[in-house]
Structure formats: C-alpha cells, structure tokens
Design a protein around this motif. Structure first.
Motif, PDB file in Angstrom:
ATOM      1  N   CYS A 195      -6.029   1.439  -9.711  1.00  0.00           N
ATOM      2  CA  CYS A 195      -6.924   2.603  -8.999  1.00  0.00           C
ATOM      3  C   CYS A 195      -7.134   3.166  -7.267  1.00  0.00           C
ATOM      4  N   ARG A 196      -7.502   1.824  -7.014  1.00  0.00           N
ATOM      5  CA  ARG A 196      -7.347   2.046  -5.935  1.00  0.00           C
ATOM      6  C   ARG A 196      -5.850   2.016  -5.178  1.00  0.00           C
ATOM      7  N   ILE A 197      -4.971   1.674  -5.162  1.00  0.00           N
ATOM      8  CA  ILE A 197      -3.941   2.060  -4.904  1.00  0.00           C
ATOM      9  C   ILE A 197      -3.414   2.939  -5.157  1.00  0.00           C
ATOM     10  N   GLN A 198      -4.207   4.333  -6.105  1.00  0.00           N
ATOM     11  CA  GLN A 198      -4.029   5.639  -5.867  1.00  0.00           C
ATOM     12  C   GLN A 198      -4.388   6.544  -5.320  1.00  0.00           C
ATOM     13  N   LYS A 199      -5.907   6.235  -5.367  1.00  0.00           N
ATOM     14  CA  LYS A 199      -6.999   6.786  -4.398  1.00  0.00           C
ATOM     15  C   LYS A 199      -6.437   6.371  -2.425  1.00  0.00           C
ATOM     16  N   PHE A 200      -5.619   5.283  -2.508  1.00  0.00           N
ATOM     17  CA  PHE A 200      -4.845   5.290  -1.221  1.00  0.00           C
ATOM     18  C   PHE A 200      -4.031   6.381  -1.050  1.00  0.00           C
ATOM     19  N   VAL A 201      -2.517   6.414  -1.543  1.00  0.00           N
ATOM     20  CA  VAL A 201      -2.014   7.342  -1.713  1.00  0.00           C
ATOM     21  C   VAL A 201      -2.264   8.999  -1.627  1.00  0.00           C
ATOM     22  N   LYS A 202      -3.176   8.945  -2.439  1.00  0.00           N
ATOM     23  CA  LYS A 202      -3.863  10.645  -2.501  1.00  0.00           C
ATOM     24  C   LYS A 202      -4.570  10.727  -1.146  1.00  0.00           C
ATOM     25  N   THR A 203      -4.545  10.374  -0.739  1.00  0.00           N
ATOM     26  CA  THR A 203      -5.518   9.788   1.196  1.00  0.00           C
ATOM     27  C   THR A 203      -4.822  10.245   1.922  1.00  0.00           C
ATOM     28  N   SER A 204      -3.316   9.076   2.413  1.00  0.00           N
ATOM     29  CA  SER A 204      -2.779   8.989   3.023  1.00  0.00           C
ATOM     30  C   SER A 204      -1.718  10.111   2.603  1.00  0.00           C
ATOM     31  N   VAL A 205      -1.330  10.401   1.368  1.00  0.00           N
ATOM     32  CA  VAL A 205      -0.082  11.095   1.495  1.00  0.00           C
ATOM     33  C   VAL A 205      -1.527  12.972   2.139  1.00  0.00           C
ATOM     34  N   SER A 206      -2.641  13.081   1.535  1.00  0.00           N
ATOM     35  CA  SER A 206      -3.105  14.459   2.139  1.00  0.00           C
ATOM     36  C   SER A 206      -2.975  14.580   3.867  1.00  0.00           C
ATOM     37  N   GLU A 207      -3.183  13.685   4.197  1.00  0.00           N
ATOM     38  CA  GLU A 207      -3.087  13.013   6.092  1.00  0.00           C
ATOM     39  C   GLU A 207      -1.517  13.143   6.628  1.00  0.00           C
ATOM     40  N   PHE A 208      -0.218  12.695   5.216  1.00  0.00           N
ATOM     41  CA  PHE A 208       0.943  12.881   6.270  1.00  0.00           C
ATOM     42  C   PHE A 208       1.046  14.603   5.944  1.00  0.00           C
ATOM     43  N   ASP A 209       0.929  14.953   4.976  1.00  0.00           N
ATOM     44  CA  ASP A 209       1.400  15.832   5.048  1.00  0.00           C
ATOM     45  C   ASP A 209       0.489  17.802   6.008  1.00  0.00           C
ATOM     46  N   GLN A 210      -0.804  16.532   6.463  1.00  0.00           N
ATOM     47  CA  GLN A 210      -1.140  17.364   7.715  1.00  0.00           C
ATOM     48  C   GLN A 210      -0.543  17.706   8.648  1.00  0.00           C
ATOM     49  N   LEU A 211      -0.097  16.057   9.678  1.00  0.00           N
ATOM     50  CA  LEU A 211       0.491  15.975  10.012  1.00  0.00           C
ATOM     51  C   LEU A 211       1.829  16.917   9.917  1.00  0.00           C
ATOM     52  N   ARG A 212       2.633  16.650   9.211  1.00  0.00           N
ATOM     53  CA  ARG A 212       3.488  17.362   8.855  1.00  0.00           C
ATOM     54  C   ARG A 212       3.778  19.019   9.163  1.00  0.00           C
ATOM     55  N   ARG A 246       0.128   7.290 -12.382  1.00  0.00           N
ATOM     56  CA  ARG A 246      -0.854   7.112 -13.022  1.00  0.00           C
ATOM     57  C   ARG A 246      -0.429   6.993 -14.496  1.00  0.00           C
ATOM     58  N   ALA A 247       0.597   6.187 -15.033  1.00  0.00           N
ATOM     59  CA  ALA A 247       0.919   5.936 -15.616  1.00  0.00           C
ATOM     60  C   ALA A 247       0.735   4.448 -15.848  1.00  0.00           C
ATOM     61  N   ALA A 248       1.403   3.973 -14.871  1.00  0.00           N
ATOM     62  CA  ALA A 248       1.077   2.109 -14.556  1.00  0.00           C
ATOM     63  C   ALA A 248      -0.699   2.373 -14.750  1.00  0.00           C
ATOM     64  N   SER A 305       3.314   1.739   7.734  1.00  0.00           N
ATOM     65  CA  SER A 305       2.648   0.822   8.397  1.00  0.00           C
ATOM     66  C   SER A 305       1.281   0.937   7.982  1.00  0.00           C
ATOM     67  N   LYS A 306       0.548   1.860   7.860  1.00  0.00           N
ATOM     68  CA  LYS A 306      -0.818   2.330   6.258  1.00  0.00           C
ATOM     69  C   LYS A 306      -0.815   1.642   5.506  1.00  0.00           C
ATOM     70  N   VAL A 307       0.513   2.170   5.079  1.00  0.00           N
ATOM     71  CA  VAL A 307       0.720   1.586   3.306  1.00  0.00           C
ATOM     72  C   VAL A 307       0.822  -0.371   3.767  1.00  0.00           C
ATOM     73  N   LYS A 308       1.672  -0.454   4.505  1.00  0.00           N
ATOM     74  CA  LYS A 308       2.331  -2.073   4.505  1.00  0.00           C
ATOM     75  C   LYS A 308       1.317  -2.782   5.112  1.00  0.00           C
ATOM     76  N   GLN A 309      -0.207  -1.906   5.543  1.00  0.00           N
ATOM     77  CA  GLN A 309      -1.623  -2.672   5.862  1.00  0.00           C
ATOM     78  C   GLN A 309      -1.999  -2.591   5.037  1.00  0.00           C
ATOM     79  N   PHE A 310      -2.506  -1.235   3.939  1.00  0.00           N
ATOM     80  CA  PHE A 310      -3.193  -1.879   2.591  1.00  0.00           C
ATOM     81  C   PHE A 310      -3.115  -2.435   2.156  1.00  0.00           C
ATOM     82  N   LEU A 311      -1.751  -2.079   1.401  1.00  0.00           N
ATOM     83  CA  LEU A 311      -0.985  -3.371   0.452  1.00  0.00           C
ATOM     84  C   LEU A 311      -1.376  -4.848   1.165  1.00  0.00           C
ATOM     85  N   HIS A 312      -1.219  -5.104   2.319  1.00  0.00           N
ATOM     86  CA  HIS A 312      -1.645  -5.815   3.043  1.00  0.00           C
ATOM     87  C   HIS A 312      -2.975  -6.748   2.640  1.00  0.00           C
ATOM     88  N   ALA A 313      -3.759  -6.441   2.919  1.00  0.00           N
ATOM     89  CA  ALA A 313      -5.502  -6.596   2.368  1.00  0.00           C
ATOM     90  C   ALA A 313      -5.399  -6.674   1.376  1.00  0.00           C
TER      91      ALA A 313
END
Length: 221
Positions: free
Chosen positions: A146-163, A127-129, A208-216
């Motif tokens: 902002c796109r990184i932030q949105k991706f992180v929020k979505t990915s974390v939500s999915e990660f939490d659901q799987l956990r 957020r500070a960035a 792996s999803k994070v790596k693919q997103f950042l690469h794209a």
C-alpha cells in the motif's frame, strides 16, 4: 527555406511525439524496479501461506524458500489442494483470488523478462498485488504494498506536472520564435533535442526517487 508556420508545426510535433510525453508513459527503469519489489513481496506472502496451510505440498513442489516459488505455479497448486486450506476467509475469497491469476502471474513475467507496460496496466498490477496480498497474508502484511502504491501515485503526479510545465515552456519558445527575425526562428530547430534532454533529466530524477524509496522501504529485509 521552410515557411515559418511549417517549421513551428514540425518543431511542436517533434516535441510532443517524444515517448516521455505519451499520456500512459511510465519510465521503464522505475517500473521494473517496482515490479521486482512487488514480486518478492508476493512470493514471500505466498510461501508463508503455504508453510501454514500446505507445507508438505510446498516441499513436494521444491519450494523451500520464497525465491524458489513461482507465482503462476502457486495458483496451480492451490487449485489442486484448495480444499485442504482450513481458512474460512480464504475459501470465501477463492473465486476472487483466481480472478487475479492472470494479472498476478504477469507481474512475475514482467519482472523476470523485463517487459514494459503502459501506465494503466502497471497500476492495475499494483492494485491486484495489494488485493492478492490482503487475501493470503492479511491487511497488516499488505501495508508495504500500500505504501508503494501511495508513493507511485504521488510521484507520478509530480512527474506529470513537470512534463506539463516542460511542454508549456516549449510552446512558449515556439510562440516567441514566431515574432522574431528569421535567423532567430531557425534556432527552433534545436528545440526538440533540448526538450528531449530536459525530459530525460526529469525521468532520471523520477527513477532515482523510486530507487531511494525502495531502498529505504526494504533496507531491513
């Protein structure tokens, strides 16, 4: 022989104490990759800002490219030469900008020295960035962050659901063991390791999803 109730309690405690189940957990490999990407963006924005407003001061500091710039020293230079920046928006937000100094500097520190942070601190850095980027580079230039932030929020939500699903399945296995004969219940001793392996697989997929997103996202830079 260990009483059934103590065995079940030990198994569940062994599972929920796994690092990946901590509420504020954020996989370090993913965190490090994201912070490195954010660091590069902020250094680029800071360098472009200096090239526009303080080119000679930037050159005197030895900052001939974004990679040479250090974010914590960027703030020091601005403190000395703030009055030379003839940008009304910047002058109005200067006090706010300095308020982010510690967090912005910690982004570089964490990225360079591979320092892990809990989820709350990490999201605060993101957020500070974005705020810092909007202040010195403008809204358009901050869109990537902002796109990184949105991706992180979505990915974390999915990660939490799987956990959560994994923890639920573990509880189900334990409850089934309570109704089974002793020789089946003893197999529960193997459950924590099985859960750990699945949890590691979930984390590996997340990284792996994070790596693919950042690469794209950065493939054109």
């Amino acid at each position: 022989m260990v009483p059934k109730d103590l065995l079940h309690e030990w198994v569940m405690e062994s599972i929920i104490s796994l690092p990946g189940f901590l509420a504020r957990y954020f996989p370090f490999c993913a965190q490090h990759q994201i912070l490195q990407a954010i660091q590069r963006q902020l250094e680029t924005h800071a360098f472009c800002f200096l090239q526009r407003w303080l080119p000679s001061e930037s050159l005197a500091a030895g900052w001939t490219c974004p990679e040479a710039l250090e974010l914590h020293k960027f703030f020091r230079l601005l403190e000395v030469h703030q009055g030379k920046v003839k940008d009304e928006c910047f002058q109005l937000t200067w006090s706010t900008l300095t308020g982010w100094r510690r967090v912005i500097s910690s982004i570089r520190h964490a990225a360079v020295h591979r320092i892990p942070h809990d989820r709350k601190t990490f999201l605060k850095m993101v957020r500070a960035a974005i705020k810092f980027s909007k202040c010195i580079a403008g809204f358009e230039s901050s869109k990537r962050l902002c796109r990184i932030q949105k991706f992180v929020k979505t990915s974390v939500s999915e990660f939490d659901q799987l956990r959560a699903q994994l923890k639920h399945n573990a509880r189900l296995q334990i409850s089934l063991g309570e109704a089974n004969p002793d020789h089946l219940a003893r197999r529960l001793v193997l459950l924590p390791e099985a859960v750990r392996r699945v949890l590691q697989s979930v984390e590996d997929d997340f990284v792996s999803k994070v790596k693919q997103f950042l690469h794209a996202e950065f493939k054109s830079t």
